[in-house]
Scaffold this motif. Structure first.
Motif, mmCIF file in Angstrom:
data_model
loop_
_atom_site.group_PDB
_atom_site.id
_atom_site.type_symbol
_atom_site.label_atom_id
_atom_site.label_comp_id
_atom_site.label_asym_id
_atom_site.label_seq_id
_atom_site.Cartn_x
_atom_site.Cartn_y
_atom_site.Cartn_z
ATOM 1 N N ALA A 11 -12.371 -23.936 46.141
ATOM 2 C CA ALA A 11 -12.928 -24.795 47.176
ATOM 3 C C ALA A 11 -12.587 -24.242 48.553
ATOM 4 C CB ALA A 11 -12.393 -26.220 47.039
ATOM 5 N N ILE A 12 -13.466 -24.517 49.504
ATOM 6 C CA ILE A 12 -13.209 -24.203 50.910
ATOM 7 C C ILE A 12 -12.491 -25.389 51.529
ATOM 8 C CG2 ILE A 12 -14.296 -23.727 53.138
ATOM 9 C CD1 ILE A 12 -16.647 -22.511 51.548
ATOM 10 N N GLU A 13 -11.469 -25.122 52.331
ATOM 11 C CA GLU A 13 -10.701 -26.180 52.987
ATOM 12 C C GLU A 13 -10.847 -26.090 54.497
ATOM 13 O OE1 GLU A 13 -6.649 -26.769 52.128
ATOM 14 O OE2 GLU A 13 -6.880 -26.690 49.950
ATOM 15 N N ARG A 14 -10.968 -27.248 55.103
ATOM 16 C CA ARG A 14 -10.914 -27.353 56.558
ATOM 17 C C ARG A 14 -10.085 -28.579 56.904
ATOM 18 N NH1 ARG A 14 -12.613 -23.040 55.904
ATOM 19 N NH2 ARG A 14 -14.395 -21.982 56.854
ATOM 20 N N GLU A 15 -9.167 -28.460 57.861
ATOM 21 C CA GLU A 15 -8.320 -29.576 58.249
ATOM 22 C C GLU A 15 -8.522 -29.886 59.722
ATOM 23 O OE1 GLU A 15 -4.335 -28.607 57.144
ATOM 24 O OE2 GLU A 15 -4.735 -28.738 54.979
ATOM 25 N N THR A 16 -8.601 -31.167 60.043
ATOM 26 C CA THR A 16 -8.829 -31.575 61.433
ATOM 27 C C THR A 16 -7.529 -31.876 62.163
ATOM 28 O OG1 THR A 16 -9.058 -33.930 60.890
ATOM 29 C CG2 THR A 16 -11.053 -32.557 60.780
ATOM 30 N N GLY A 17 -6.406 -31.741 61.480
ATOM 31 C CA GLY A 17 -5.113 -31.968 62.104
ATOM 32 C C GLY A 17 -3.996 -31.585 61.152
ATOM 33 N N THR A 18 -2.791 -31.535 61.658
ATOM 34 C CA THR A 18 -1.651 -31.178 60.813
ATOM 35 C C THR A 18 -1.292 -32.327 59.879
ATOM 36 O OG1 THR A 18 -0.119 -31.947 62.526
ATOM 37 C CG2 THR A 18 -0.717 -29.612 62.549
ATOM 38 N N ASN A 19 -0.738 -31.984 58.723
ATOM 39 C CA ASN A 19 -0.306 -32.975 57.740
ATOM 40 C C ASN A 19 -1.380 -34.041 57.489
ATOM 41 O OD1 ASN A 19 2.336 -31.769 57.608
ATOM 42 N ND2 ASN A 19 2.851 -32.843 59.511
ATOM 43 N N PRO A 39 -20.321 -27.064 58.054
ATOM 44 C CA PRO A 39 -20.613 -27.527 59.416
ATOM 45 C C PRO A 39 -20.445 -29.029 59.607
ATOM 46 C CG PRO A 39 -22.250 -25.921 58.729
ATOM 47 C CD PRO A 39 -21.439 -26.244 57.510
ATOM 48 N N PHE A 40 -20.445 -29.777 58.505
ATOM 49 C CA PHE A 40 -20.230 -31.226 58.555
ATOM 50 C C PHE A 40 -18.960 -31.590 59.313
ATOM 51 C CE2 PHE A 40 -21.794 -34.667 55.398
ATOM 52 C CZ PHE A 40 -23.037 -34.654 55.989
ATOM 53 N N VAL A 41 -17.930 -30.773 59.178
ATOM 54 C CA VAL A 41 -16.614 -31.092 59.745
ATOM 55 C C VAL A 41 -16.737 -31.396 61.229
ATOM 56 C CG1 VAL A 41 -14.282 -30.244 60.153
ATOM 57 C CG2 VAL A 41 -15.433 -29.701 57.999
ATOM 58 N N GLU A 42 -17.483 -30.580 61.954
ATOM 59 C CA GLU A 42 -17.647 -30.789 63.390
ATOM 60 C C GLU A 42 -18.786 -31.756 63.699
ATOM 61 O OE1 GLU A 42 -18.004 -27.086 65.422
ATOM 62 O OE2 GLU A 42 -15.976 -26.413 64.884
ATOM 63 N N GLU A 43 -19.845 -31.716 62.898
ATOM 64 C CA GLU A 43 -21.011 -32.543 63.179
ATOM 65 C C GLU A 43 -20.712 -34.040 63.057
ATOM 66 O OE1 GLU A 43 -23.924 -31.099 60.472
ATOM 67 O OE2 GLU A 43 -24.330 -29.272 61.617
ATOM 68 N N LEU A 44 -19.766 -34.412 62.202
ATOM 69 C CA LEU A 44 -19.441 -35.826 62.021
ATOM 70 C C LEU A 44 -18.727 -36.418 63.230
ATOM 71 C CD1 LEU A 44 -18.299 -35.824 58.285
ATOM 72 C CD2 LEU A 44 -20.309 -36.973 59.232
ATOM 73 N N GLU A 45 -18.091 -35.554 64.027
ATOM 74 C CA GLU A 45 -17.407 -35.990 65.252
ATOM 75 C C GLU A 45 -16.484 -37.185 64.999
ATOM 76 O OE1 GLU A 45 -20.562 -36.658 68.074
ATOM 77 O OE2 GLU A 45 -20.707 -34.527 68.564
ATOM 78 N N LEU A 46 -15.631 -37.054 64.001
ATOM 79 C CA LEU A 46 -14.686 -38.116 63.677
ATOM 80 C C LEU A 46 -13.521 -38.097 64.662
ATOM 81 C CD1 LEU A 46 -14.735 -37.764 59.802
ATOM 82 C CD2 LEU A 46 -15.780 -39.575 61.173
ATOM 83 N N PRO A 47 -12.855 -39.223 64.858
ATOM 84 C CA PRO A 47 -11.770 -39.293 65.844
ATOM 85 C C PRO A 47 -10.672 -38.275 65.549
ATOM 86 C CG PRO A 47 -12.379 -41.487 65.079
ATOM 87 C CD PRO A 47 -13.107 -40.513 64.196
ATOM 88 N N PRO A 48 -10.185 -37.561 66.568
ATOM 89 C CA PRO A 48 -9.131 -36.564 66.359
ATOM 90 C C PRO A 48 -7.840 -37.173 65.840
ATOM 91 C CG PRO A 48 -9.534 -36.920 68.710
ATOM 92 C CD PRO A 48 -10.635 -37.599 67.986
ATOM 93 N N ALA A 49 -7.671 -38.479 66.025
ATOM 94 C CA ALA A 49 -6.462 -39.134 65.516
ATOM 95 C C ALA A 49 -6.447 -39.178 63.992
ATOM 96 C CB ALA A 49 -6.359 -40.553 66.079
ATOM 97 N N LEU A 50 -7.630 -39.051 63.381
ATOM 98 C CA LEU A 50 -7.711 -38.994 61.925
ATOM 99 C C LEU A 50 -7.481 -37.553 61.479
ATOM 100 C CD1 LEU A 50 -10.803 -41.224 61.024
ATOM 101 C CD2 LEU A 50 -8.430 -41.643 60.371
ATOM 102 N N HIS A 51 -6.397 -37.314 60.801
ATOM 103 C CA HIS A 51 -6.112 -35.975 60.293
ATOM 104 C C HIS A 51 -6.664 -35.883 58.877
ATOM 105 C CE1 HIS A 51 -2.616 -35.047 63.286
ATOM 106 N NE2 HIS A 51 -3.680 -35.565 63.883
ATOM 107 N N ILE A 52 -7.785 -35.182 58.766
ATOM 108 C CA ILE A 52 -8.541 -35.162 57.512
ATOM 109 C C ILE A 52 -8.576 -33.760 56.930
ATOM 110 C CG2 ILE A 52 -10.777 -35.645 56.436
ATOM 111 C CD1 ILE A 52 -11.361 -37.478 58.861
#
Length: 228
Positions: A11-19, A39-52
């Motif tokens: 699987a490909i992994e992308r993380e929007t924040g630590t831990n 590209p979904f990771v950026e297109e969804l524009e989820l809050p940076p406070a959510l570490h996903i």
């Protein structure tokens, strides 16, 4: 970011924040691979406070009956039934992929992400796998997303569904001019799920077998609610 163990499907992994505290496990459609929705990771524009942690697994390659036995990435083998009004899934391959996705969820648990913070989603055949796996998973999940998709082996839902995810929110969306998976298949799935008591948020868009920007915005709003 730790590597996925070799005994799991790649699987490909992308993380929007630590831990990361949340995981979105996303399955691609027939003939594609995990990179299709990165590209979904950026297109969804989820809050940076959510570490996903986004996981985009690759389906195994197998002959696919609906494509005359051509070998391609597919979560399961399937074909049109003789009457031409439904789909017939190879249950053995369907269950094999279900177990592979469950193994990825188990690995996320080991990495510290609770099942209640995990969303299963997918497009087309990947969306079918999200429904297949999520509705049967024995621990409460955050949500299930099925885009341009349908509920596989619907006759088995009542027998195999686990009550842990009876109240899990489901996001379903479909194109009004989808000729790959006709709207009537998705509508029948929505009807069955709602009649079975599931909470289904339904969206229709003026598109074919695809994803549009309005749909991405609606998914983002829904995710903000279920991951809050």
């Amino acid at each position: 970011m730790t590597a996925i163990p070799s005994n799991l499907i790649p699987a490909i992994e992308r993380e929007t924040g630590t831990n990361p505290t949340h995981t979105i496990l996303w399955m691609h459609g027939l003939g594609a691979d995990g990179s299709d929705f990165v590209p979904f990771v950026e297109e969804l524009e989820l809050p940076p406070a959510l570490h996903i942690r986004f996981l985009f697994p690759h389906a195994p390659t197998r002959p696919v009956s609906i494509n005359r036995g051509m070998v391609m990435r597919a979560w399961y083998d399937f074909d049109i039934v003789d009457t031409g009004i439904g789909l017939h899934e190879n249950v053995a391959s369907l269950h094999a992929s279900q177990r592979a996705i469950e193994a990825l969820i188990a690995n996320e648990k080991q990495r510290g992400v609770k099942p209640e913070n995990i969303v299963l989603g997918g497009f087309s055949q990947g969306g079918a796998m999200a429904l297949q796996t999520g509705l049967r998973y024995p621990e409460k999940l955050a949500g299930i997303i099925a885009l341009s998709s349908y509920l596989p082996v619907p006759r088995m839902l009542a027998v195999e569904a686990h009550p842990a995810n009876f109240s899990t929110p489901v996001f379903m969306a479909h194109g009004e001019i989808d000729h790959s998976i006709p709207m009537m298949f998705a509508e029948a799935s929505r009807k069955q799920l709602r009649e079975s008591g599931y909470i289904v948020e339904w969206h229709e868009y003026r598109m074919a077998h695809a994803v549009c920007q309005e749909e991405i915005a609606d998914i983002s709003k829904w995710l903000r609610r279920v991951l809050a």
